[in-house]
Design an enzyme around this catalytic site. Sequence first.
Site, PDB file in Angstrom:
ATOM      1  N   ASP A  12     101.474  47.044  21.359  1.00  0.00           N
ATOM      2  CA  ASP A  12     101.553  47.865  22.589  1.00  0.00           C
ATOM      3  C   ASP A  12     100.183  48.506  22.851  1.00  0.00           C
ATOM      4  OD1 ASP A  12     103.944  50.498  23.615  1.00  0.00           O
ATOM      5  OD2 ASP A  12     102.652  49.141  24.759  1.00  0.00           O
ATOM      6  N   GLY A  51     107.238  45.203  13.335  1.00  0.00           N
ATOM      7  CA  GLY A  51     106.191  46.107  12.833  1.00  0.00           C
ATOM      8  C   GLY A  51     106.768  47.491  12.618  1.00  0.00           C
TER       9      GLY A  51
HETATM   10  N1  APR Z   1      98.620  40.572  18.655  1.00  0.00           N
HETATM   11  C1  APR Z   1      99.731  39.977  18.155  1.00  0.00           C
HETATM   12  N2  APR Z   1     100.602  40.592  17.327  1.00  0.00           N
HETATM   13  C2  APR Z   1     100.318  41.874  16.978  1.00  0.00           C
HETATM   14  C3  APR Z   1      99.178  42.568  17.462  1.00  0.00           C
HETATM   15  C4  APR Z   1      98.306  41.853  18.329  1.00  0.00           C
HETATM   16  N3  APR Z   1      97.198  42.416  18.833  1.00  0.00           N
HETATM   17  N4  APR Z   1      99.194  43.832  16.925  1.00  0.00           N
HETATM   18  C5  APR Z   1     100.289  43.912  16.147  1.00  0.00           C
HETATM   19  N5  APR Z   1     100.966  42.735  16.165  1.00  0.00           N
HETATM   20  C6  APR Z   1     102.203  42.371  15.479  1.00  0.00           C
HETATM   21  C7  APR Z   1     102.605  43.188  14.280  1.00  0.00           C
HETATM   22  O1  APR Z   1     101.933  42.718  13.122  1.00  0.00           O
HETATM   23  C8  APR Z   1     104.101  42.881  14.229  1.00  0.00           C
HETATM   24  O2  APR Z   1     104.315  41.629  13.584  1.00  0.00           O
HETATM   25  O3  APR Z   1     103.255  42.582  16.419  1.00  0.00           O
HETATM   26  C9  APR Z   1     104.486  42.714  15.712  1.00  0.00           C
HETATM   27  C10 APR Z   1     105.248  43.901  16.302  1.00  0.00           C
HETATM   28  O4  APR Z   1     104.754  45.097  15.703  1.00  0.00           O
HETATM   29  P1  APR Z   1     104.584  46.457  16.573  1.00  0.00           P
HETATM   30  O5  APR Z   1     103.448  46.314  17.487  1.00  0.00           O
HETATM   31  O6  APR Z   1     104.575  47.579  15.577  1.00  0.00           O
HETATM   32  O7  APR Z   1     105.902  46.516  17.472  1.00  0.00           O
HETATM   33  P2  APR Z   1     107.412  46.872  17.095  1.00  0.00           P
HETATM   34  O8  APR Z   1     107.719  46.675  15.658  1.00  0.00           O
HETATM   35  O9  APR Z   1     108.219  46.159  18.120  1.00  0.00           O
HETATM   36  O10 APR Z   1     107.472  48.442  17.356  1.00  0.00           O
HETATM   37  C11 APR Z   1     107.321  48.886  18.681  1.00  0.00           C
HETATM   38  O11 APR Z   1     105.580  50.385  18.079  1.00  0.00           O
HETATM   39  O12 APR Z   1     103.479  50.392  18.931  1.00  0.00           O
HETATM   40  C12 APR Z   1     104.699  50.994  19.038  1.00  0.00           C
HETATM   41  O13 APR Z   1     104.848  51.653  21.337  1.00  0.00           O
HETATM   42  C13 APR Z   1     105.334  50.736  20.370  1.00  0.00           C
HETATM   43  O14 APR Z   1     107.090  52.304  19.991  1.00  0.00           O
HETATM   44  C14 APR Z   1     106.783  50.934  20.030  1.00  0.00           C
HETATM   45  C15 APR Z   1     106.892  50.330  18.635  1.00  0.00           C
END
Ligand code: APR
Length: 196
Positions: A38, A134
């Site tokens: 995000d 994540g």
């Molecule tokens: N490109 C691709 N994948 C990514 C990237 C990137 N730039 N950055 C992180 N990831 C991967 C992580 O390693 C994980 O496998 O995306 C997947 C989802 O992780 P998160 O970004 O933490 O998302 P999520 O688990 O769905 O949690 C969402 O986290 O960032 C906050 O605002 C967001 O509250 C929401 C929550």
Amino acid sequence: MDLPVARVEVVTGDITQLHVEAIVNAANTSLLGGGGVDGAIHRAAGPALLEHNRNLGGCQTGLAVVTPSFELQQRGVRHIIHAVGPVWSEKEDATQKLGNTHADVLLASCYHTTLGLCAENHIGTVAFPAISTGVYGFPKERAAKIAVAHTLGWLAEHDLPRRVIFCCYSDADANVYRKVIESRGRWMNQRTGSKP
Ligand code: APR
């Protein structure tokens, strides 16, 4: 149209660097940004994305909304699809059959809603991150099985999107997806009787 399993691909890298028509954000219900993917997407799209999302009134878990891609446009990305995945809480029971927990149903809905938005918006190529695996703590292999099953199921019935990329942030995550796709592809070939 190619077999569904021929229309999906797994890559390792930063989703904001991909040349696809739409990238999917693992957003939260506020749609106002955060960390992880995000944060990366908001940084790459620029401040106009946050300004735009302030007027959307948020998004429920399990659903998704399409926005312009703002500064990602210069890379050929036309849309960002903000999908709000479920949190895998301690209430969830990982021993439950796939699809039987509340979080499973909500995660499946994220993929289904997003693929539907791709068809509605004539999007040919879309990249998904591993939604909810994540910060939200969804078990990676379980999430990959849900993502792959619902994506292949959708592609078997629809021409759009033409191609789906699962963009993982590590080779280990990518290998989980590859293993799931390979076993799922074999199962579908057996079911349809077509030779691999
Ligand atoms: N490109 C691709 N994948 C990514 C990237 C990137 N730039 N950055 C992180 N990831 C991967 C992580 O390693 C994980 O496998 O995306 C997947 C989802 O992780 P998160 O970004 O933490 O998302 P999520 O688990 O769905 O949690 C969402 O986290 O960032 C906050 O605002 C967001 O509250 C929401 C929550």
